[in-house]
Design a protein around this motif. Structure first.
Motif, PDB file in Angstrom:
ATOM      1  N   LEU A 100       0.875  -1.166   0.000  1.00  0.00           N
ATOM      2  CA  LEU A 100       0.000   0.000   0.000  1.00  0.00           C
ATOM      3  C   LEU A 100       0.913   1.217   0.000  1.00  0.00           C
ATOM      4  N   SER A 101       0.796   2.064  -1.004  1.00  0.00           N
ATOM      5  CA  SER A 101       1.584   3.295  -1.075  1.00  0.00           C
ATOM      6  C   SER A 101       0.713   4.467  -0.660  1.00  0.00           C
ATOM      7  N   LEU A 102       1.261   5.350   0.168  1.00  0.00           N
ATOM      8  CA  LEU A 102       0.528   6.518   0.650  1.00  0.00           C
ATOM      9  C   LEU A 102       1.172   7.795   0.133  1.00  0.00           C
ATOM     10  N   ASP A 103       0.352   8.765  -0.223  1.00  0.00           N
ATOM     11  CA  ASP A 103       0.815  10.060  -0.707  1.00  0.00           C
ATOM     12  C   ASP A 103       1.214  10.921   0.488  1.00  0.00           C
ATOM     13  N   LYS A 104       2.509  11.149   0.649  1.00  0.00           N
ATOM     14  CA  LYS A 104       3.036  11.867   1.817  1.00  0.00           C
ATOM     15  C   LYS A 104       2.464  13.283   1.920  1.00  0.00           C
ATOM     16  N   ALA A 105       2.395  13.995   0.809  1.00  0.00           N
ATOM     17  CA  ALA A 105       1.873  15.372   0.830  1.00  0.00           C
ATOM     18  C   ALA A 105       0.405  15.390   1.252  1.00  0.00           C
ATOM     19  N   ALA A 106      -0.367  14.435   0.754  1.00  0.00           N
ATOM     20  CA  ALA A 106      -1.788  14.366   1.112  1.00  0.00           C
ATOM     21  C   ALA A 106      -1.958  14.010   2.587  1.00  0.00           C
ATOM     22  N   LEU A 107      -1.083  13.147   3.102  1.00  0.00           N
ATOM     23  CA  LEU A 107      -1.158  12.783   4.520  1.00  0.00           C
ATOM     24  C   LEU A 107      -0.919  13.997   5.415  1.00  0.00           C
ATOM     25  N   LYS A 108      -0.003  14.872   5.018  1.00  0.00           N
ATOM     26  CA  LYS A 108       0.312  16.058   5.823  1.00  0.00           C
ATOM     27  C   LYS A 108      -0.917  16.941   6.029  1.00  0.00           C
ATOM     28  N   GLU A 109      -1.850  16.907   5.089  1.00  0.00           N
ATOM     29  CA  GLU A 109      -3.078  17.696   5.198  1.00  0.00           C
ATOM     30  C   GLU A 109      -4.022  17.139   6.265  1.00  0.00           C
ATOM     31  N   LYS A 122      -6.494  10.192  12.437  1.00  0.00           N
ATOM     32  CA  LYS A 122      -6.272   8.793  12.115  1.00  0.00           C
ATOM     33  C   LYS A 122      -7.141   8.480  10.903  1.00  0.00           C
ATOM     34  N   LEU A 123      -6.560   7.842   9.928  1.00  0.00           N
ATOM     35  CA  LEU A 123      -7.275   7.498   8.700  1.00  0.00           C
ATOM     36  C   LEU A 123      -7.453   5.993   8.623  1.00  0.00           C
ATOM     37  N   VAL A 124      -8.559   5.557   8.058  1.00  0.00           N
ATOM     38  CA  VAL A 124      -8.867   4.135   7.959  1.00  0.00           C
ATOM     39  C   VAL A 124      -9.102   3.773   6.496  1.00  0.00           C
ATOM     40  N   LEU A 125      -8.568   2.631   6.111  1.00  0.00           N
ATOM     41  CA  LEU A 125      -8.782   2.107   4.772  1.00  0.00           C
ATOM     42  C   LEU A 125      -9.114   0.625   4.891  1.00  0.00           C
ATOM     43  N   CYS A 126     -10.223   0.216   4.305  1.00  0.00           N
ATOM     44  CA  CYS A 126     -10.616  -1.193   4.294  1.00  0.00           C
ATOM     45  C   CYS A 126     -10.266  -1.763   2.917  1.00  0.00           C
ATOM     46  N   ILE A 127      -9.531  -2.859   2.924  1.00  0.00           N
ATOM     47  CA  ILE A 127      -9.091  -3.508   1.686  1.00  0.00           C
ATOM     48  C   ILE A 127      -9.689  -4.907   1.645  1.00  0.00           C
ATOM     49  N   ALA A 128     -10.294  -5.240   0.519  1.00  0.00           N
ATOM     50  CA  ALA A 128     -10.883  -6.569   0.348  1.00  0.00           C
ATOM     51  C   ALA A 128     -10.433  -7.164  -0.976  1.00  0.00           C
ATOM     52  N   LEU A 129     -10.050  -8.415  -0.930  1.00  0.00           N
ATOM     53  CA  LEU A 129      -9.733  -9.136  -2.160  1.00  0.00           C
ATOM     54  C   LEU A 129     -11.037  -9.643  -2.757  1.00  0.00           C
ATOM     55  N   GLU A 152     -13.623 -16.271   3.671  1.00  0.00           N
ATOM     56  CA  GLU A 152     -14.349 -15.136   4.250  1.00  0.00           C
ATOM     57  C   GLU A 152     -13.564 -14.496   5.383  1.00  0.00           C
ATOM     58  N   ASN A 153     -12.820 -15.314   6.117  1.00  0.00           N
ATOM     59  CA  ASN A 153     -12.083 -14.829   7.282  1.00  0.00           C
ATOM     60  C   ASN A 153     -10.735 -14.212   6.946  1.00  0.00           C
ATOM     61  N   ALA A 154     -10.251 -14.386   5.730  1.00  0.00           N
ATOM     62  CA  ALA A 154      -8.899 -13.932   5.425  1.00  0.00           C
ATOM     63  C   ALA A 154      -8.792 -13.116   4.135  1.00  0.00           C
ATOM     64  N   SER A 155      -9.868 -12.539   3.691  1.00  0.00           N
ATOM     65  CA  SER A 155      -9.804 -11.787   2.435  1.00  0.00           C
ATOM     66  C   SER A 155     -10.046 -10.291   2.615  1.00  0.00           C
ATOM     67  N   GLU A 156     -10.130  -9.845   3.864  1.00  0.00           N
ATOM     68  CA  GLU A 156     -10.315  -8.418   4.136  1.00  0.00           C
ATOM     69  C   GLU A 156      -9.378  -7.984   5.250  1.00  0.00           C
ATOM     70  N   VAL A 157      -8.931  -6.741   5.151  1.00  0.00           N
ATOM     71  CA  VAL A 157      -8.074  -6.175   6.186  1.00  0.00           C
ATOM     72  C   VAL A 157      -8.431  -4.701   6.350  1.00  0.00           C
ATOM     73  N   THR A 158      -8.325  -4.211   7.563  1.00  0.00           N
ATOM     74  CA  THR A 158      -8.552  -2.796   7.841  1.00  0.00           C
ATOM     75  C   THR A 158      -7.216  -2.191   8.253  1.00  0.00           C
ATOM     76  N   VAL A 159      -6.822  -1.126   7.563  1.00  0.00           N
ATOM     77  CA  VAL A 159      -5.558  -0.447   7.833  1.00  0.00           C
ATOM     78  C   VAL A 159      -5.861   0.855   8.547  1.00  0.00           C
ATOM     79  N   LEU A 160      -5.244   1.052   9.694  1.00  0.00           N
ATOM     80  CA  LEU A 160      -5.392   2.288  10.473  1.00  0.00           C
ATOM     81  C   LEU A 160      -4.077   3.048  10.376  1.00  0.00           C
ATOM     82  N   VAL A 161      -4.140   4.290   9.898  1.00  0.00           N
ATOM     83  CA  VAL A 161      -2.947   5.120   9.755  1.00  0.00           C
ATOM     84  C   VAL A 161      -3.060   6.298  10.726  1.00  0.00           C
TER      85      VAL A 161
END
Length: 72
Positions: free
Chosen positions: A25-34, A39-46, A56-65
């Motif tokens: 997962l790549s994050l935009d550093k300039a956008a993060l500074k704003e 705390k930002l959350v992103l849910c990723i699902a395959l 069902e138990n292993a195809s989703e992850v929640t990323v907390l930044v």
């Protein structure tokens, strides 16, 4: 997390005989500074496997930044 602030691969290939794969997962550093102080959350699902079923138990992850913890 707002769209455009991150980048993920459009597909992830899991090799035969394995049940996992690392991708980045790549994050935009300039956008993060704003978003300092937040705390930002992103849910990723395959989805849409081409050969096998997804667990069902292993195809989703929640990323907390925690933007402040990144020390931008």
């Amino acid at each position: 997390m707002p769209e455009g602030m991150y980048e993920l691969p459009s597909q992830v290939k899991v090799d035969a005989g394995t049940n996992c794969r690392t991708f980045y997962l790549s994050l935009d550093k300039a956008a993060l500074k704003e978003h300092e102080g937040k705390k930002l959350v992103l849910c990723i699902a395959l989805a849409s496997p081409s050969r096998y079923e997804l667990s069902e138990n292993a195809s989703e992850v929640t990323v907390l930044v925690d933007v402040d913890a990144l020390k931008l």
